[in-house]
Design a protein around this motif. Structure first.
Motif, PDB file in Angstrom:
ATOM      1  N   LEU A   1       0.750  -1.121  -0.062  1.00  0.00           N
ATOM      2  CA  LEU A   1       0.069  -0.186  -0.086  1.00  0.00           C
ATOM      3  C   LEU A   1       0.951   1.202  -0.013  1.00  0.00           C
ATOM      4  O   LEU A   1       2.003   1.364   0.569  1.00  0.00           O
ATOM      5  CB  LEU A   1      -0.806   0.077   1.120  1.00  0.00           C
ATOM      6  N   LEU A   2       0.330   2.265  -0.791  1.00  0.00           N
ATOM      7  CA  LEU A   2       1.236   3.654  -0.722  1.00  0.00           C
ATOM      8  C   LEU A   2       0.207   4.085   0.391  1.00  0.00           C
ATOM      9  O   LEU A   2      -0.710   4.685   0.481  1.00  0.00           O
ATOM     10  CB  LEU A   2       0.881   4.320  -1.865  1.00  0.00           C
ATOM     11  N   VAL A   3       0.999   4.592   1.645  1.00  0.00           N
ATOM     12  CA  VAL A   3       0.466   5.287   2.919  1.00  0.00           C
ATOM     13  C   VAL A   3       0.987   6.734   2.923  1.00  0.00           C
ATOM     14  O   VAL A   3       2.455   6.662   2.732  1.00  0.00           O
ATOM     15  CB  VAL A   3       0.534   4.367   3.958  1.00  0.00           C
ATOM     16  N   LEU A   4       0.418   7.408   3.443  1.00  0.00           N
ATOM     17  CA  LEU A   4       0.810   8.980   3.654  1.00  0.00           C
ATOM     18  C   LEU A   4       1.156   8.944   5.314  1.00  0.00           C
ATOM     19  O   LEU A   4       0.441   8.529   6.237  1.00  0.00           O
ATOM     20  CB  LEU A   4      -0.201   9.997   3.465  1.00  0.00           C
ATOM     21  N   VAL A   5       2.333   9.449   5.450  1.00  0.00           N
ATOM     22  CA  VAL A   5       2.767  10.003   6.789  1.00  0.00           C
ATOM     23  C   VAL A   5       2.965  11.578   7.036  1.00  0.00           C
ATOM     24  O   VAL A   5       3.599  12.027   6.106  1.00  0.00           O
ATOM     25  CB  VAL A   5       4.069   9.146   7.180  1.00  0.00           C
ATOM     26  N   GLU A   6       2.173  12.102   7.858  1.00  0.00           N
ATOM     27  CA  GLU A   6       2.260  13.479   7.804  1.00  0.00           C
ATOM     28  C   GLU A   6       3.299  13.820   9.098  1.00  0.00           C
ATOM     29  O   GLU A   6       3.188  13.543  10.262  1.00  0.00           O
ATOM     30  CB  GLU A   6       0.968  14.026   8.318  1.00  0.00           C
ATOM     31  N   ILE A   7       4.189  14.618   8.697  1.00  0.00           N
ATOM     32  CA  ILE A   7       5.245  15.079   9.607  1.00  0.00           C
ATOM     33  C   ILE A   7       4.934  16.507  10.030  1.00  0.00           C
ATOM     34  O   ILE A   7       4.910  17.538   9.515  1.00  0.00           O
ATOM     35  CB  ILE A   7       6.867  15.073   9.131  1.00  0.00           C
ATOM     36  N   GLN A   8       4.421  16.740  11.460  1.00  0.00           N
ATOM     37  CA  GLN A   8       4.074  18.039  11.911  1.00  0.00           C
ATOM     38  C   GLN A   8       5.239  18.682  12.482  1.00  0.00           C
ATOM     39  O   GLN A   8       5.977  17.988  13.399  1.00  0.00           O
ATOM     40  CB  GLN A   8       2.937  17.866  13.096  1.00  0.00           C
ATOM     41  N   ILE A   9       5.575  19.822  12.372  1.00  0.00           N
ATOM     42  CA  ILE A   9       6.555  20.464  12.602  1.00  0.00           C
ATOM     43  C   ILE A   9       6.308  22.044  13.275  1.00  0.00           C
ATOM     44  O   ILE A   9       6.478  23.032  12.800  1.00  0.00           O
ATOM     45  CB  ILE A   9       7.595  21.027  11.639  1.00  0.00           C
ATOM     46  N   GLY A  10       5.297  21.731  14.264  1.00  0.00           N
ATOM     47  CA  GLY A  10       4.795  22.883  15.010  1.00  0.00           C
ATOM     48  C   GLY A  10       3.908  23.868  14.252  1.00  0.00           C
ATOM     49  O   GLY A  10       2.901  23.344  13.516  1.00  0.00           O
ATOM     50  N   ARG A  11       4.163  24.966  14.013  1.00  0.00           N
ATOM     51  CA  ARG A  11       3.331  26.055  13.268  1.00  0.00           C
ATOM     52  C   ARG A  11       3.739  26.032  11.779  1.00  0.00           C
ATOM     53  O   ARG A  11       3.044  26.759  10.964  1.00  0.00           O
ATOM     54  CB  ARG A  11       3.518  27.320  13.762  1.00  0.00           C
ATOM     55  N   GLY A  12       4.652  25.344  11.452  1.00  0.00           N
ATOM     56  CA  GLY A  12       5.180  25.223   9.942  1.00  0.00           C
ATOM     57  C   GLY A  12       4.220  24.264   9.277  1.00  0.00           C
ATOM     58  O   GLY A  12       3.449  23.625   9.642  1.00  0.00           O
ATOM     59  N   LYS A  13       4.285  24.426   7.913  1.00  0.00           N
ATOM     60  CA  LYS A  13       3.590  23.619   7.026  1.00  0.00           C
ATOM     61  C   LYS A  13       3.981  21.933   7.167  1.00  0.00           C
ATOM     62  O   LYS A  13       5.161  21.752   6.987  1.00  0.00           O
ATOM     63  CB  LYS A  13       3.812  24.140   5.669  1.00  0.00           C
TER      64      LYS A  13
ATOM     65  N   ILE B   1       4.988  18.317   6.680  1.00  0.00           N
ATOM     66  CA  ILE B   1       5.748  17.688   5.569  1.00  0.00           C
ATOM     67  C   ILE B   1       5.124  16.347   5.364  1.00  0.00           C
ATOM     68  O   ILE B   1       4.887  15.638   6.347  1.00  0.00           O
ATOM     69  CB  ILE B   1       7.346  17.278   5.912  1.00  0.00           C
ATOM     70  N   VAL B   2       4.582  16.008   4.151  1.00  0.00           N
ATOM     71  CA  VAL B   2       3.999  14.657   3.760  1.00  0.00           C
ATOM     72  C   VAL B   2       4.836  13.736   2.957  1.00  0.00           C
ATOM     73  O   VAL B   2       5.697  14.000   2.085  1.00  0.00           O
ATOM     74  CB  VAL B   2       2.645  14.989   2.867  1.00  0.00           C
ATOM     75  N   LYS B   3       5.108  12.776   3.702  1.00  0.00           N
ATOM     76  CA  LYS B   3       5.842  11.506   3.097  1.00  0.00           C
ATOM     77  C   LYS B   3       5.084  10.449   2.675  1.00  0.00           C
ATOM     78  O   LYS B   3       3.925   9.964   3.263  1.00  0.00           O
ATOM     79  CB  LYS B   3       6.712  11.090   4.117  1.00  0.00           C
TER      80      LYS B   3
END
Length: 246
Positions: free
Chosen positions: A197-209, A211-213
């Motif tokens: 499966l191709l799965v999205l992982v969202e990297i949250q960096i505080g108030r910044g945009k 990063i989606v991997k």
């Protein structure tokens, strides 16, 4: 229910299924159209609540210990009914069918998905449609450069196959200011060895945009790394419920 039945004016009356193998399309399209209508009035969390309930129904177990979803793929239609799993037809055709459309929507994006629905009605007005014709239509609305561009793997896994995998994400952030790295591992279990499966992982960096991997699962744990600007970065698995999973 009223929205679902009204949607059958398009999915079931204007556009019809070629045979019982493709009836899941009419029920799933009507059901998801109803959910989109309610989502527009109650917000995105409403649809998440309904999808969670469908997942629960699919993972419910029979007296033999088998999940309802394992009874068979959506294309079996009414043949999914059995003494062991009397709720299988409803749970799979309606519930899993709705999940399939939701996953396609997440792959396309809202605008492309809505355009696909419009083209579906236009192209198959007063005609029948089969599952393979629907696959080809959907593939034409994927964003440029999409993996699995013909959606053959997607349909093999979700439409013609069975199985709801368990996905687990672990991660840690290492490094020093200006050179932090998030090291993660995505593990897939409770699935056939060839399921990927191709799965999205969202990297949250505080108030910044964020990063989606994109991470491709495997029968073995899959490691990945992402450069991040902060030490307290957090990784969130599958934001937006893009994959039917445990």
């Amino acid at each position: 229910m009223p929205a679902h039945e009204v949607a059958h004016q398009w999915w079931g009356n204007v556009v019809t299924a070629g045979s019982y193998h493709h009836e899941w399309l009419m029920e799933a399209l009507a059901n998801y159209s109803a959910l989109m209508f309610l989502e527009s009035r109650k917000g995105p969390k409403f649809i998440d609540t309904v999808l969670d309930e469908y997942r629960r129904q699919l993972l419910a177990k029979s007296s033999e210990g088998n999940t309802v979803e394992s009874e068979g793929p959506v294309v079996q239609g009414w043949r999914l009914e059995s003494v062991e799993n009397p709720t299988a037809w409803t749970a799979i055709v309606y519930g899993k069918g709705t999940w399939i459309l939701h996953m396609l929507r997440r792959r396309m994006g809202d605008t492309r998905f809505n355009n696909m629905l419009a083209e579906l009605r236009k192209r198959y007005e007063w005609k029948t449609i089969g599952t393979e014709e629907f696959r080809a239509l959907c593939a034409g609305f994927l964003p440029p450069g999409s993996t699995d561009a013909k959606l053959e793997d997607f349909f093999d896994q979700w439409v013609y196959g069975t199985g709801i995998p368990t996905l687990k994400l672990s991660y840690k952030v290492e490094g020093k200011p200006g050179a932090y790295t998030l090291k993660g591992t995505l593990t897939q279990t409770d699935a056939p060895d060839d399921l990927t499966l191709l799965v999205l992982v969202e990297i949250q960096i505080g108030r910044g945009k964020p990063i989606v991997k994109q991470v491709r699962t495997s029968s073995e744990p899959v490691p990945f790394t992402v450069s991040v600007p902060v030490l307290n970065a957090k990784a969130v698995l599958d934001p937006g419920s893009s994959v039917l999973r445990r």
